[in-house]
Design a protein around this motif. Structure first.
Motif, PDB file in Angstrom:
ATOM      1  N   PHE A  39      33.216   8.876  11.797  1.00 35.16           N
ATOM      2  CA  PHE A  39      33.083   8.379  12.352  1.00 35.16           C
ATOM      3  C   PHE A  39      31.486   8.688  13.641  1.00 35.16           C
ATOM      4  O   PHE A  39      31.927   9.565  14.667  1.00 35.16           O
ATOM      5  N   GLY A  40      31.337   7.733  14.509  1.00 36.95           N
ATOM      6  CA  GLY A  40      30.821   8.135  15.300  1.00 36.95           C
ATOM      7  C   GLY A  40      29.773   6.948  15.570  1.00 36.95           C
ATOM      8  O   GLY A  40      29.567   5.897  15.286  1.00 36.95           O
ATOM      9  N   PRO A  41      29.519   6.291  17.108  1.00 35.01           N
ATOM     10  CA  PRO A  41      28.672   5.112  17.605  1.00 35.01           C
ATOM     11  C   PRO A  41      26.975   6.259  17.044  1.00 35.01           C
ATOM     12  O   PRO A  41      26.895   6.466  16.778  1.00 35.01           O
ATOM     13  N   PRO A  42      26.479   4.818  17.413  1.00 31.72           N
ATOM     14  CA  PRO A  42      24.825   4.812  16.834  1.00 31.72           C
ATOM     15  C   PRO A  42      24.212   5.930  17.286  1.00 31.72           C
ATOM     16  O   PRO A  42      24.002   5.341  18.826  1.00 31.72           O
ATOM     17  N   GLY A  43      23.574   5.870  16.327  1.00 30.91           N
ATOM     18  CA  GLY A  43      22.464   7.335  17.005  1.00 30.91           C
ATOM     19  C   GLY A  43      23.009   8.292  17.166  1.00 30.91           C
ATOM     20  O   GLY A  43      22.838   9.657  17.239  1.00 30.91           O
ATOM     21  N   ALA A  44      24.256   8.834  16.267  1.00 29.79           N
ATOM     22  CA  ALA A  44      24.969   9.581  16.931  1.00 29.79           C
ATOM     23  C   ALA A  44      25.110  11.448  15.425  1.00 29.79           C
ATOM     24  O   ALA A  44      25.327  11.925  15.331  1.00 29.79           O
ATOM     25  N   GLY A  45      24.321  10.417  14.543  1.00 29.75           N
ATOM     26  CA  GLY A  45      24.082  11.961  12.999  1.00 29.75           C
ATOM     27  C   GLY A  45      24.150  11.444  12.436  1.00 29.75           C
ATOM     28  O   GLY A  45      24.552  12.168  11.479  1.00 29.75           O
ATOM     29  N   LYS A  46      25.180  10.506  11.908  1.00 31.59           N
ATOM     30  CA  LYS A  46      26.015  10.061  10.658  1.00 31.59           C
ATOM     31  C   LYS A  46      25.362  10.095   9.533  1.00 31.59           C
ATOM     32  O   LYS A  46      26.206  10.505   8.622  1.00 31.59           O
ATOM     33  N   GLY A  47      24.024   9.312   9.461  1.00 32.85           N
ATOM     34  CA  GLY A  47      23.202   8.970   8.881  1.00 32.85           C
ATOM     35  C   GLY A  47      22.604  10.949   7.379  1.00 32.85           C
ATOM     36  O   GLY A  47      22.854  10.909   7.036  1.00 32.85           O
ATOM     37  N   THR A  48      22.659  11.616   8.930  1.00 31.15           N
ATOM     38  CA  THR A  48      22.119  12.394   8.912  1.00 31.15           C
ATOM     39  C   THR A  48      22.936  14.000   8.414  1.00 31.15           C
ATOM     40  O   THR A  48      22.145  14.371   7.566  1.00 31.15           O
ATOM     41  N   GLN A  49      23.507  13.765   8.867  1.00 32.53           N
ATOM     42  CA  GLN A  49      25.216  14.682   8.196  1.00 32.53           C
ATOM     43  C   GLN A  49      25.404  14.088   7.015  1.00 32.53           C
ATOM     44  O   GLN A  49      26.422  15.250   6.264  1.00 32.53           O
ATOM     45  N   SER A  50      25.879  13.034   6.745  1.00 32.36           N
ATOM     46  CA  SER A  50      26.311  12.185   5.505  1.00 32.36           C
ATOM     47  C   SER A  50      25.683  13.072   4.719  1.00 32.36           C
ATOM     48  O   SER A  50      26.364  13.015   3.576  1.00 32.36           O
ATOM     49  N   GLU A  51      24.428  13.119   4.463  1.00 32.43           N
ATOM     50  CA  GLU A  51      23.020  13.485   3.670  1.00 32.43           C
ATOM     51  C   GLU A  51      23.278  14.688   2.991  1.00 32.43           C
ATOM     52  O   GLU A  51      23.572  15.425   1.828  1.00 32.43           O
ATOM     53  N   LYS A  52      23.717  15.345   4.295  1.00 34.34           N
ATOM     54  CA  LYS A  52      24.291  17.141   3.971  1.00 34.34           C
ATOM     55  C   LYS A  52      26.520  17.441   3.585  1.00 34.34           C
ATOM     56  O   LYS A  52      26.450  18.048   2.006  1.00 34.34           O
ATOM     57  N   LEU A  53      26.969  15.967   3.209  1.00 34.18           N
ATOM     58  CA  LEU A  53      27.672  16.214   3.385  1.00 34.18           C
ATOM     59  C   LEU A  53      27.913  15.687   2.288  1.00 34.18           C
ATOM     60  O   LEU A  53      28.743  16.305   0.949  1.00 34.18           O
ATOM     61  N   ILE A  54      27.067  14.651   1.408  1.00 32.86           N
ATOM     62  CA  ILE A  54      26.830  14.560  -0.099  1.00 32.86           C
ATOM     63  C   ILE A  54      26.372  15.458  -1.141  1.00 32.86           C
ATOM     64  O   ILE A  54      27.125  15.790  -2.033  1.00 32.86           O
ATOM     65  N   GLU A  55      25.240  15.922  -0.907  1.00 28.33           N
ATOM     66  CA  GLU A  55      24.744  17.223  -1.674  1.00 28.33           C
ATOM     67  C   GLU A  55      25.974  18.615  -1.303  1.00 28.33           C
ATOM     68  O   GLU A  55      26.042  18.902  -2.231  1.00 28.33           O
ATOM     69  N   LYS A  56      26.221  19.341  -0.447  1.00 28.33           N
ATOM     70  CA  LYS A  56      27.147  20.077  -0.691  1.00 28.33           C
ATOM     71  C   LYS A  56      28.898  19.367  -1.444  1.00 28.33           C
ATOM     72  O   LYS A  56      29.475  20.547  -1.966  1.00 28.33           O
ATOM     73  N   TYR A  57      29.191  18.441  -1.664  1.00 29.30           N
ATOM     74  CA  TYR A  57      30.912  18.059  -1.920  1.00 29.30           C
ATOM     75  C   TYR A  57      30.443  17.268  -2.949  1.00 29.30           C
ATOM     76  O   TYR A  57      31.341  16.666  -3.748  1.00 29.30           O
ATOM     77  N   GLN A  58      29.244  16.127  -3.411  1.00 27.40           N
ATOM     78  CA  GLN A  58      28.384  15.443  -4.774  1.00 27.40           C
ATOM     79  C   GLN A  58      29.666  14.609  -4.542  1.00 27.40           C
ATOM     80  O   GLN A  58      30.538  13.563  -5.303  1.00 27.40           O
ATOM     81  N   LEU A  59      29.980  13.911  -3.216  1.00 28.74           N
ATOM     82  CA  LEU A  59      30.653  12.727  -2.820  1.00 28.74           C
ATOM     83  C   LEU A  59      29.966  11.317  -3.078  1.00 28.74           C
ATOM     84  O   LEU A  59      28.256  11.755  -3.312  1.00 28.74           O
ATOM     85  N   VAL A  60      30.371  10.367  -3.140  1.00 30.63           N
ATOM     86  CA  VAL A  60      28.989   8.701  -2.827  1.00 30.63           C
ATOM     87  C   VAL A  60      29.175   8.048  -1.826  1.00 30.63           C
ATOM     88  O   VAL A  60      30.466   7.996  -1.126  1.00 30.63           O
ATOM     89  N   HIS A  61      27.994   8.011  -1.335  1.00 30.41           N
ATOM     90  CA  HIS A  61      27.614   7.941   0.354  1.00 30.41           C
ATOM     91  C   HIS A  61      27.854   6.081   0.092  1.00 30.41           C
ATOM     92  O   HIS A  61      27.337   5.955  -0.193  1.00 30.41           O
ATOM     93  N   ILE A  62      28.872   5.862   0.798  1.00 30.74           N
ATOM     94  CA  ILE A  62      29.078   4.143   1.311  1.00 30.74           C
ATOM     95  C   ILE A  62      28.856   4.222   3.069  1.00 30.74           C
ATOM     96  O   ILE A  62      29.894   3.869   3.641  1.00 30.74           O
ATOM     97  N   SER A  63      26.950   3.636   3.078  1.00 27.21           N
ATOM     98  CA  SER A  63      27.223   3.216   4.499  1.00 27.21           C
ATOM     99  C   SER A  63      27.313   1.391   4.683  1.00 27.21           C
ATOM    100  O   SER A  63      26.148   0.695   3.616  1.00 27.21           O
ATOM    101  N   THR A  64      27.758   1.199   5.726  1.00 32.63           N
ATOM    102  CA  THR A  64      28.265  -0.464   5.376  1.00 32.63           C
ATOM    103  C   THR A  64      26.567  -0.833   5.856  1.00 32.63           C
ATOM    104  O   THR A  64      26.188  -1.888   5.629  1.00 32.63           O
ATOM    105  N   GLY A  65      25.568  -0.285   6.654  1.00 30.66           N
ATOM    106  CA  GLY A  65      24.472  -0.477   7.195  1.00 30.66           C
ATOM    107  C   GLY A  65      23.608  -0.449   6.405  1.00 30.66           C
ATOM    108  O   GLY A  65      22.370  -1.594   5.873  1.00 30.66           O
ATOM    109  N   ASP A  66      23.382   0.332   5.086  1.00 31.66           N
ATOM    110  CA  ASP A  66      22.751   0.873   3.952  1.00 31.66           C
ATOM    111  C   ASP A  66      22.821  -1.156   3.117  1.00 31.66           C
ATOM    112  O   ASP A  66      22.114  -1.124   2.414  1.00 31.66           O
TER     113      ASP A  66
END
Length: 191
Positions: A7-34
């Protein structure tokens, strides 16, 4: 299964941090923006609707967003978990997400909010807009999106706080330092 809402406002770094979390925990990323951008690029009927809504600086209706999320989750039956980026943005969406997750025998494990000041957000998005040229980063649209977050979307946090699932992480600083804080929180959800 580990299911996170970042969670966070536009520009908070969600995309950047999501990439790192996905790699570490093997999660499927679901971005409404994407999802929205993919439908817009594919010029689907839904993409054309979403394009106009976003161009006007408005939020896409819950019914469209939730249907797209459900479709993405169902496409990944072997997933170890999901990370939701940019969703939910309203309490109604949070309730719908909880109901859908319950219907498949799952739940949201935790919600992590990246705390970033409005001044920092403005600087980050101006820089991102220069680099990417994303239409949704134009100054007037950006202002509307940030206002939308602070006037409406932020009210989702008490919903998850009431469930004991909310954690806040300082979103200002070095990317790796922020990530270390995030992983400490995520690891507590897995315990």
């Amino acid at each position: 299964m580990l299911n996170l809402v970042l969670f966070g406002p536009p520009g908070a770094g969600k995309g950047t941090q999501s990439e790192k979390l996905i790699e570490k925990y093997q999660l499927v990323h679901i971005s409404t923006g994407d999802l929205f951008r993919a439908h817009i690029k594919g010029q689907t009927e839904l993409g054309q609707q979403v394009s106009q809504i976003i161009a006007d600086g408005n939020l896409v209706p819950d019914s469209i967003t939730i249907a797209m999320l459900e479709e993405e989750i169902k496409k990944n039956p072997q997933a170890k978990g999901f990370i939701f980026d940019g969703f939910p943005r309203t309490v109604g969406q949070a309730e719908a997400l909880d109901a859908f997750m319950a219907s498949i025998g799952e739940e949201i494990s935790g919600v992590v909010a990246l705390d970033v000041t409005e001044e920092e957000l403005t600087q980050r998005i101006a820089k991102r807009q220069e680099i990417s040229g994303r239409a949704d980063d134009a100054a007037d649209k950006l202002k509307k999106r940030i206002e939308e977050y602070f006037s409406k979307t932020i009210h989702v946090l008490p919903y998850y706080e009431g469930q004991g699932k909310l954690s806040k992480v300082n979103g200002i600083g070095d990317i790796d330092t922020i990530f270390a804080s995030l992983t400490a929180v995520v690891d507590s959800y897995k315990a």
